[in-house]
Design a protein around this motif. Structure first.
Motif, PDB file in Angstrom:
ATOM      1  N   LEU A  46       1.205  -1.157   0.039  1.00  0.00           N
ATOM      2  CA  LEU A  46       0.399   0.011   0.113  1.00  0.00           C
ATOM      3  C   LEU A  46       1.170   0.575  -0.010  1.00  0.00           C
ATOM      4  CD1 LEU A  46      -3.417   1.120   0.743  1.00  0.00           C
ATOM      5  CD2 LEU A  46      -2.361   1.098   2.754  1.00  0.00           C
ATOM      6  N   ILE A  47       0.434   2.533  -0.272  1.00  0.00           N
ATOM      7  CA  ILE A  47       1.116   3.669  -0.595  1.00  0.00           C
ATOM      8  C   ILE A  47       0.620   4.713   0.321  1.00  0.00           C
ATOM      9  CG2 ILE A  47       2.170   5.420  -1.976  1.00  0.00           C
ATOM     10  CD1 ILE A  47       2.417   3.405  -4.066  1.00  0.00           C
ATOM     11  N   ALA A  48       1.205   5.202   1.439  1.00  0.00           N
ATOM     12  CA  ALA A  48       0.191   5.977   2.184  1.00  0.00           C
ATOM     13  C   ALA A  48       1.150   7.414   2.096  1.00  0.00           C
ATOM     14  CB  ALA A  48      -0.118   5.450   3.490  1.00  0.00           C
ATOM     15  N   SER A  49       0.112   8.107   2.125  1.00  0.00           N
ATOM     16  CA  SER A  49       0.344   9.784   1.996  1.00  0.00           C
ATOM     17  C   SER A  49       0.810  10.304   3.076  1.00  0.00           C
ATOM     18  CB  SER A  49      -1.003  10.681   1.273  1.00  0.00           C
ATOM     19  OG  SER A  49      -0.234  11.861   1.478  1.00  0.00           O
ATOM     20  N   ALA A  50       1.904  10.638   3.138  1.00  0.00           N
ATOM     21  CA  ALA A  50       2.912  10.959   4.871  1.00  0.00           C
ATOM     22  C   ALA A  50       2.791  13.219   4.608  1.00  0.00           C
ATOM     23  CB  ALA A  50       3.795  10.122   5.429  1.00  0.00           C
ATOM     24  N   GLY A  51       2.004  13.559   3.818  1.00  0.00           N
ATOM     25  CA  GLY A  51       1.937  14.614   3.495  1.00  0.00           C
ATOM     26  C   GLY A  51       3.342  15.198   3.091  1.00  0.00           C
ATOM     27  N   ASP A  52       2.846  16.682   2.382  1.00  0.00           N
ATOM     28  CA  ASP A  52       4.004  17.364   2.510  1.00  0.00           C
ATOM     29  C   ASP A  52       5.251  16.125   0.849  1.00  0.00           C
ATOM     30  OD1 ASP A  52       4.486  19.044   4.144  1.00  0.00           O
ATOM     31  OD2 ASP A  52       6.053  18.251   5.135  1.00  0.00           O
ATOM     32  N   GLY A  53       3.731  15.877   0.177  1.00  0.00           N
ATOM     33  CA  GLY A  53       4.626  15.515  -1.118  1.00  0.00           C
ATOM     34  C   GLY A  53       5.209  13.428  -0.321  1.00  0.00           C
ATOM     35  N   GLU A  54       4.831  13.407   0.273  1.00  0.00           N
ATOM     36  CA  GLU A  54       5.778  12.448   1.192  1.00  0.00           C
ATOM     37  C   GLU A  54       5.229  11.535   0.848  1.00  0.00           C
ATOM     38  OE1 GLU A  54       9.076  11.415   2.047  1.00  0.00           O
ATOM     39  OE2 GLU A  54       9.574  13.717   1.688  1.00  0.00           O
ATOM     40  N   SER A  55       5.443  10.001   0.195  1.00  0.00           N
ATOM     41  CA  SER A  55       4.515   9.132   1.139  1.00  0.00           C
ATOM     42  C   SER A  55       5.411   7.552   1.442  1.00  0.00           C
ATOM     43  CB  SER A  55       4.215   8.357  -0.902  1.00  0.00           C
ATOM     44  OG  SER A  55       4.902   8.038  -1.508  1.00  0.00           O
ATOM     45  N   VAL A  56       4.714   6.732   2.429  1.00  0.00           N
ATOM     46  CA  VAL A  56       5.339   5.283   3.198  1.00  0.00           C
ATOM     47  C   VAL A  56       5.066   4.500   2.631  1.00  0.00           C
ATOM     48  CG1 VAL A  56       5.116   4.743   4.585  1.00  0.00           C
ATOM     49  CG2 VAL A  56       5.369   6.749   4.813  1.00  0.00           C
TER      50      VAL A  56
END
Length: 123
Positions: A30-40
Motif C-alpha cells: 500500500l502507498i500511503a501519503s505522509a504529507g508534504d508530498g512524501e509517501s510511505v
C-alpha cells in the motif's frame, strides 16, 4: 506493535499465498501519503479469512483502508533513509465495502398497506 488505521492505494494486486501449515494468507503493498508530498510504503499481510477475501477482491490502484497492528521499519534508498510499515491486517474497508455497508444500513422502505388497494381501484 501499534494499533493502526491506514488509508492509501494498492501499489500492486494483492497476492494469495499458503503457509507451511497449509493456511492461506494474503500480502499486498500500500502507498500511503505522509504529507508534504512524501509517501510511505506499507507492507500488508493478513491471515484473517474475511480480510484475505477482501484484499484479494481488490486490484492495483484501488483505494483501501486497513486496520491492524503496525511495526515501523526503515530502509535505505539511494543512500537516504526511508520509513515503511509492516501491518498485520485484521479489517479491510474499500469503496466497494462502503457502498455495500451503506446500502445495508439504509432503512427499508415502509411496507405499503395493501388493504385499501381494492377500495382505491373502485373509486
Amino acid at each position: 506493535m501499534i494499533d493502526c488505521l491506514i488509508q492509501g492505494r494498492l501499489h500492486a494486486a494483492p497476492q494469495q499465498r499458503t503457509s507451511k501449515t497449509g493456511r492461506p494468507f494474503a500480502t499486498a503493498k500500500l502507498i500511503a501519503s505522509a504529507g508534504d508530498g512524501e509517501s510511505v510504503f506499507v507492507n500488508l499481510i493478513s491471515f484473517d479469512a474475511a480480510a484475505v477475501s477482501a484484499l484479494l477482491a481488490l486490484a492495483a490502484g484501488d483505494s483501501v483502508a486497513v486496520a491492524g497492528t503496525a511495526t515501523p521499519r526503515a530502509y535505505l534508498k539511494d543512500g537516504e533513509p526511508r520509513a515503511s510499515l509492516d501491518v498485520t491486517v485484521q479489517q479491510v474497508l474499500s469503496a466497494y465495502h462502503v457502498t455495500r455497508k451503506r446500502t445495508a444500513m439504509q432503512p427499508a422502505a415502509p411496507e405499503r398497506d395493501r388493504r385499501f388497494d381494492a377500495w382505491e381501484a373502485g373509486r
